[in-house]
Design an enzyme around this catalytic site. Structure first.
Site, short mmCIF file in Angstrom:
data_model
loop_
_atom_site.label_atom_id
_atom_site.label_comp_id
_atom_site.label_asym_id
_atom_site.label_seq_id
_atom_site.Cartn_x
_atom_site.Cartn_y
_atom_site.Cartn_z
N HIS A 102 -60.39 -1.68 -8.93
CA HIS A 102 -60.60 -0.47 -9.74
C HIS A 102 -59.26 -0.06 -10.37
O HIS A 102 -58.27 0.18 -9.68
CB HIS A 102 -61.18 0.66 -8.90
N HIS A 135 -58.65 -0.20 -1.86
CA HIS A 135 -59.01 0.81 -2.86
C HIS A 135 -58.32 2.14 -2.53
O HIS A 135 -57.65 2.27 -1.53
CB HIS A 135 -60.53 1.07 -2.82
N ARG A 183 -61.60 3.09 -14.84
CA ARG A 183 -62.00 2.47 -13.57
C ARG A 183 -62.41 1.00 -13.70
O ARG A 183 -62.09 0.16 -12.88
CB ARG A 183 -63.19 3.27 -13.02
N GLU A 235 -59.95 2.45 1.92
CA GLU A 235 -59.76 3.52 0.93
C GLU A 235 -58.51 4.28 1.36
O GLU A 235 -58.54 5.02 2.33
CB GLU A 235 -60.96 4.47 0.91
N GLU A 262 -56.77 3.03 -9.38
CA GLU A 262 -56.35 3.20 -7.99
C GLU A 262 -54.98 2.54 -7.78
O GLU A 262 -54.85 1.55 -7.10
CB GLU A 262 -57.45 2.65 -7.07
ZN LIG Z 1 -62.20 1.74 -5.72
#
Ligand SMILES: [Zn+2]
Ligand SMILES: *[C@@H]1O[C@H](CO)[C@@H](O)[C@H](O)[C@H]1NC(C)=O
Ligand SMILES: *[C@@H]1O[C@H](CO)[C@@H](O)[C@H](O)[C@H]1NC(C)=O
Ligand SMILES: *[C@@H]1O[C@H](CO)[C@@H](O)[C@H](O)[C@H]1NC(C)=O
Length: 378
Positions: free
Chosen positions: A109, A237, A167, A311, A112
């Site tokens: 993404h 991410h 994104r 994340e 990020e």
């Molecule tokens: Zn992501």
């Protein structure tokens, strides 16, 4: 300008850039390609506490594979939609035996940014420590590391040039009326069944079919070809402070759910011990939101034993725009978590005397986070 001045001017540009390094042809060619790259010349002054544009990351990869050529090689996985090479680093102690593989990708993404920063940090740490640090050096006998620092190069470049919060990838759809596929909805795992959109205007556009995008094709083909040897699929991410296990496309538990939770919980504990940052551990469908077509679920489905999405920081204060002064603590704590996962994977395969004794912690549903995440998918 007078000819003499011209000559001096050209020398000033060419000498430090073209010849200052090692004068090899590949090096010079790369320098010409990266015209906008910043002027650092040695790896020793590369700043891991800053975010870097794609040209600098390409250059960093060249320098890393040059400096650590006894263990690092650079390879091309494929080309992006905009025809940029998807380069990855293979970190491997040369040996005749076939080793098991740890895969890590970052930057699927685009916005990020802490994710590619972590992949670079991870590579740096492994390379600075593999000779003297027992914990890391023991991995080298049995494991190779494959690191793809920026999976979605086109999107990442676009966040630097045009739209910081982009994104998706940059593929063109509907006759050039909308752009970008969510590459983490494009893998062949219950493709576009839930938590993804068939409308190309949407943030979670799943593409025109499973693995329709060149970037997901390149990663899938490679992982598929090596899947017998891949022990661990790690995809990085931000944000949310979560360690996610399969699945996202169903609430059903994976066959190895308990083990994944156990290893994930230990990683979260190791992470917290560093700077006190709290992470939650659970399946994506349980603690984040439903999503189909993710690389993590796909890696699980083709039989890779340990598949995790990290994340990273934070929990929405800065979100995707995490300030640079948080790069170091974020990378330090994430490194602790990843090493914890690697310890456990290593023990399981090479010293299976170490049965896990961490109780699988019950997972608390983060209602607020889930709600916020629907508006700002991570
Ligand atoms: Zn992501
Ligand atoms: C980044 O985007 C700029 C502007 O669109 C473009 O000129 C450049 O070639 C791109 N670089 C890469 C590596 O994709
Ligand atoms: C796509 O765009 C071109 C040029 O603008 C146009 O000639 C063509 O009719 C469009 N096709 C469709 C299917 O809309
Ligand atoms: C997706 O996976 C299924 C098996 O689960 C397979 O039959 C199909 O060919 C795959 N599709 C693509 C595009 O890889």
């Amino acid at each position: 300008m007078k000819p003499l001045l011209w000559a001096l001017y050209l020398l000033g540009i060419l000498v430090p850039r073209g010849l200052g390094y090692d004068g090899s042809l590949t090096q010079q060619r790369q320098e010409v390609v990266d015209e906008a790259a910043s002027p650092w010349r040695s790896l020793e002054t590369y700043n891991y506490n800053k975010y870097h544009p794609v040209g600098e990351i390409y250059q960093w990869m060249n320098q890393i594979s040059e400096k650590y050529k006894e263990v690092v090689t650079q390879h091309c996985l494929g080309m992006t939609y905009e025809n940029q090479p998807m380069n990855y680093l293979k970190i491997s102690q040369p040996s005749h035996k076939t080793k098991k593989i740890i895969w890590m990708d970052c930057g699927i993404h685009a916005r990020e940014w802490i994710s590619p920063a972590f992949c670079q940090w991870f590579v740096k740490e492994i390379l600075q420590n593999y000779k003297n640090n027992r914990r890391i050096s023991r991995f080298f006998g049995n494991l190779d590391f494959y690191v793809l620092p920026v999976l979605n190069i086109d999107g990442y470049n676009y966040t630097w040039m045009t739209d910081r919060l982009w994104r998706k990838s940059r593929s063109s759809h509907n006759n050039g009326t909308c752009f970008g596929t969510d590459l983490n909805r494009n893998f062949n795992a219950s493709w576009c069944s839930i938590g993804a959109s068939k409308n190309c205007q949407d943030l979670t556009f799943c593409g025109t079919g499973p693995v329709s995008e060149p970037e997901t094709k390149a990663v899938s083909r490679f992982i598929e070809s090596k899947k017998e040897n891949i022990l661990c699929y790690l995809t990085i991410h931000s944000y949310g402070q979560l360690i996610l296990i399969p699945y996202g496309y169903t609430k059903k538990k994976s066959s190895n759910y308990e083990k994944l939770i156990q290893v994930g919980q230990k990683a979260a504990n190791a992470l917290k011990a560093k700077h006190g940052t709290k992470y939650r551990v659970g399946s994506s469908a349980d603690i984040l939101y439903a999503s189909s077509g993710s690389s993590r679920d796909w890696a699980q489905d083709i039989g890779i034993p340990f598949s995790y999405t990290f994340e990273l920081r934070d929990q929405g204060t800065y979100g995707f725009v995490l300030p640079e002064d948080q790069i170091q603590p974020t990378c330090e704590e994430t490194m602790a978590a990843v090493l914890s996962v690697l310890d456990n994977v290593y023990e399981k395969y090479w010293h299976s005397n170490c049965a896990g004794k961490v109780t699988s912690t019950s997972v608390v549903l983060g209602l607020l986070m889930s709600f916020v995440s629907l508006l700002y998918p991570i």
